[in-house]
Scaffold this motif. Sequence first.
Motif, PDB file in Angstrom:
ATOM      1  N   LYS A 249       3.801   0.085  -5.814  1.00 61.81           N
ATOM      2  CA  LYS A 249       3.594   1.159  -4.750  1.00 61.81           C
ATOM      3  C   LYS A 249       2.947   2.585  -5.092  1.00 61.81           C
ATOM      4  O   LYS A 249       2.464   3.231  -4.484  1.00 61.81           O
ATOM      5  CB  LYS A 249       5.039   1.633  -4.244  1.00 61.81           C
ATOM      6  CG  LYS A 249       5.807   0.258  -3.449  1.00 61.81           C
ATOM      7  CD  LYS A 249       7.185   1.082  -2.878  1.00 61.81           C
ATOM      8  CE  LYS A 249       7.729   0.129  -2.070  1.00 61.81           C
ATOM      9  NZ  LYS A 249       9.147   0.338  -1.571  1.00 61.81           N
TER      10      LYS A 249
ATOM     11  N   LYS B  84      -5.729  -0.952  10.848  1.00 62.32           N
ATOM     12  CA  LYS B  84      -5.704   0.315   9.883  1.00 62.32           C
ATOM     13  C   LYS B  84      -6.564   1.307  10.209  1.00 62.32           C
ATOM     14  O   LYS B  84      -7.858   1.003  10.435  1.00 62.32           O
ATOM     15  CB  LYS B  84      -6.081  -0.274   8.449  1.00 62.32           C
ATOM     16  CG  LYS B  84      -4.606  -1.221   7.980  1.00 62.32           C
ATOM     17  CD  LYS B  84      -4.873  -1.353   6.461  1.00 62.32           C
ATOM     18  CE  LYS B  84      -3.803  -2.266   6.000  1.00 62.32           C
ATOM     19  NZ  LYS B  84      -3.922  -2.514   4.488  1.00 62.32           N
TER      20      LYS B  84
ATOM     21  N   ASN C 212      -1.265   2.015   8.976  1.00 57.67           N
ATOM     22  CA  ASN C 212      -1.410   0.813   9.684  1.00 57.67           C
ATOM     23  C   ASN C 212      -0.750   0.775  10.720  1.00 57.67           C
ATOM     24  O   ASN C 212       0.534   0.682  11.226  1.00 57.67           O
ATOM     25  CB  ASN C 212      -0.489  -0.048   8.498  1.00 57.67           C
ATOM     26  CG  ASN C 212      -0.520  -1.599   8.970  1.00 57.67           C
ATOM     27  OD1 ASN C 212      -1.244  -1.815   9.974  1.00 57.67           O
ATOM     28  ND2 ASN C 212      -0.419  -2.554   8.204  1.00 57.67           N
TER      29      ASN C 212
ATOM     30  N   LYS D 124       1.860   3.865  -2.056  1.00 58.23           N
ATOM     31  CA  LYS D 124       1.722   2.928  -0.678  1.00 58.23           C
ATOM     32  C   LYS D 124       3.368   2.962  -0.360  1.00 58.23           C
ATOM     33  O   LYS D 124       4.268   2.869  -1.167  1.00 58.23           O
ATOM     34  CB  LYS D 124       1.555   1.463  -1.113  1.00 58.23           C
ATOM     35  CG  LYS D 124       0.050   1.512  -1.754  1.00 58.23           C
ATOM     36  CD  LYS D 124      -0.202   0.073  -2.254  1.00 58.23           C
ATOM     37  CE  LYS D 124      -1.329  -0.096  -2.952  1.00 58.23           C
ATOM     38  NZ  LYS D 124      -1.864  -1.607  -3.039  1.00 58.23           N
ATOM     39  N   MET D 125       3.255   3.255   1.090  1.00 57.90           N
ATOM     40  CA  MET D 125       4.596   3.170   1.704  1.00 57.90           C
ATOM     41  C   MET D 125       4.521   1.849   2.790  1.00 57.90           C
ATOM     42  O   MET D 125       3.552   1.280   2.864  1.00 57.90           O
ATOM     43  CB  MET D 125       4.872   4.125   2.308  1.00 57.90           C
ATOM     44  CG  MET D 125       5.170   5.466   1.474  1.00 57.90           C
ATOM     45  SD  MET D 125       6.092   5.397   0.302  1.00 57.90           S
ATOM     46  CE  MET D 125       7.987   5.490   0.923  1.00 57.90           C
ATOM     47  N   LYS D 126       5.554   1.872   3.823  1.00 59.53           N
ATOM     48  CA  LYS D 126       5.585   0.716   4.569  1.00 59.53           C
ATOM     49  C   LYS D 126       4.252   0.884   5.763  1.00 59.53           C
ATOM     50  O   LYS D 126       3.855  -0.383   5.796  1.00 59.53           O
ATOM     51  CB  LYS D 126       6.950   0.587   5.379  1.00 59.53           C
ATOM     52  CG  LYS D 126       7.013  -0.306   6.366  1.00 59.53           C
ATOM     53  CD  LYS D 126       8.597  -0.566   7.090  1.00 59.53           C
ATOM     54  CE  LYS D 126       8.346  -1.699   7.976  1.00 59.53           C
ATOM     55  NZ  LYS D 126       9.741  -1.612   8.762  1.00 59.53           N
ATOM     56  N   ASN D 127       4.088   1.922   6.221  1.00 64.87           N
ATOM     57  CA  ASN D 127       3.071   1.959   7.324  1.00 64.87           C
ATOM     58  C   ASN D 127       1.947   2.938   7.102  1.00 64.87           C
ATOM     59  O   ASN D 127       1.119   3.087   7.816  1.00 64.87           O
ATOM     60  CB  ASN D 127       3.905   2.656   8.466  1.00 64.87           C
ATOM     61  CG  ASN D 127       4.634   1.332   9.199  1.00 64.87           C
ATOM     62  OD1 ASN D 127       4.651   0.310   9.135  1.00 64.87           O
ATOM     63  ND2 ASN D 127       5.980   1.786   9.731  1.00 64.87           N
TER      64      ASN D 127
ATOM     65  N   ASN E 167       1.415  -2.422  11.941  1.00 62.34           N
ATOM     66  CA  ASN E 167       2.513  -2.990  11.291  1.00 62.34           C
ATOM     67  C   ASN E 167       3.840  -2.826  12.175  1.00 62.34           C
ATOM     68  O   ASN E 167       4.027  -1.671  12.423  1.00 62.34           O
ATOM     69  CB  ASN E 167       2.959  -2.267   9.927  1.00 62.34           C
ATOM     70  CG  ASN E 167       3.702  -2.928   9.105  1.00 62.34           C
ATOM     71  OD1 ASN E 167       4.267  -3.943   9.091  1.00 62.34           O
ATOM     72  ND2 ASN E 167       3.844  -2.189   7.782  1.00 62.34           N
TER      73      ASN E 167
ATOM     74  N   GLU F 100      -0.317   5.004   3.503  1.00 61.29           N
ATOM     75  CA  GLU F 100      -0.972   4.979   2.282  1.00 61.29           C
ATOM     76  C   GLU F 100      -1.638   6.180   1.958  1.00 61.29           C
ATOM     77  O   GLU F 100      -2.345   6.771   2.896  1.00 61.29           O
ATOM     78  CB  GLU F 100      -1.794   3.941   1.697  1.00 61.29           C
ATOM     79  CG  GLU F 100      -2.214   3.947   0.201  1.00 61.29           C
ATOM     80  CD  GLU F 100      -3.219   2.645  -0.048  1.00 61.29           C
ATOM     81  OE1 GLU F 100      -3.815   2.901  -1.088  1.00 61.29           O
ATOM     82  OE2 GLU F 100      -3.174   1.720   0.859  1.00 61.29           O
TER      83      GLU F 100
END
Length: 339
Positions: free
Chosen positions: A275, A67, A335, A308-311, A338, A313
């Motif tokens: 999220k 990250k 991230n 917060k999303m998949k990849n 990810n 924040e």
Amino acid sequence: MKKTLLVLFILTSTICRAQAGESVYAFLNLPTSARQIGLGGAPLTLSGDVNQPLWNPAAIDIEMQGKVSVNYTNYLAGINLGSVTFTTRLHEKLGLFHTGIQYLDYGELTRADEMGNVLGTFKAYDLALSMGYAHALKAINLQMGVNAKIINSRIDTYSSFGVAFDFAFLYRDTKSPLKISMVLRNIGTQITTFDGTKESLPFRVLLGASSRFKHVPIQWFVTIDNLQQWDVSDPNPSNNVFEIDSNSSKEEEITFANNAFRHAVFGFEFFPENKLTFRLGYSFKKAKELEIVNQRTFNGLSYGFGLKMKNFEFNYALSKFHPSANSNTFGLVLNLDNK
């Protein structure tokens, strides 16, 4: 657990000492993370947050791997504050390393002589490069961490270099969400000085804890700040009492309880697993020092949110300093590992 706390108490008692006056490199104790600022500016037990090791290297964990984070604050009077952090595994057997850059840019300042004649402009900045590492003692649920920092501060043609270390301990209760941490920040020295006078670094000791309410989606944080110094009070000039008989003003008297509460910082995170997360924080010290008589200013209060999303924040925080002087902080976490 009792043995762990005893070790922390002995270590703190050995190193801690009261410090009077101002210190060099004071920017090291300014929070840069939008999430941290939204929670009052001093939480120590944020899990999986790649920004947290700048304040607490013992918080480094596997959730931070790969990250990277960028934070920016439009501070007061045109001053810019920010940080860049990253966590990676250099070798399978060595564990995770955390790196961070923290900066404070004062912008362009006016140069003048002793008579007030303007001679031009100059610049000033503070910069720190840190590397952190943590090691877990699984048998006692304790994690220890250390940060090593190289510091550079420049004012016009004057500059100073220094080194500092943070030492931290983090205890995790395996039967509950309770976490307790102690951090000793900025133990170090100046290598080169501005004008030949050596100054002390802003040594600081913090004790923090956090947990979650059992049936409510709220995570709470409490931090006892400045343990190295009991008296942290600064009388507020707006609270001075004018005495008619002597035609003079009497400085505000700080009570025992008033000073005690100035060590406390509280934070609350609502829906921490969702999220969209909301945050609220309060610093008693900031509130008391910035309060205005007969005005409700909400000084010392901070709040914000996280998305917060998949990849990635996104985090935002607002700090209240004055009705006309607020500070906005923006943070982005990516991230890279990810898929």
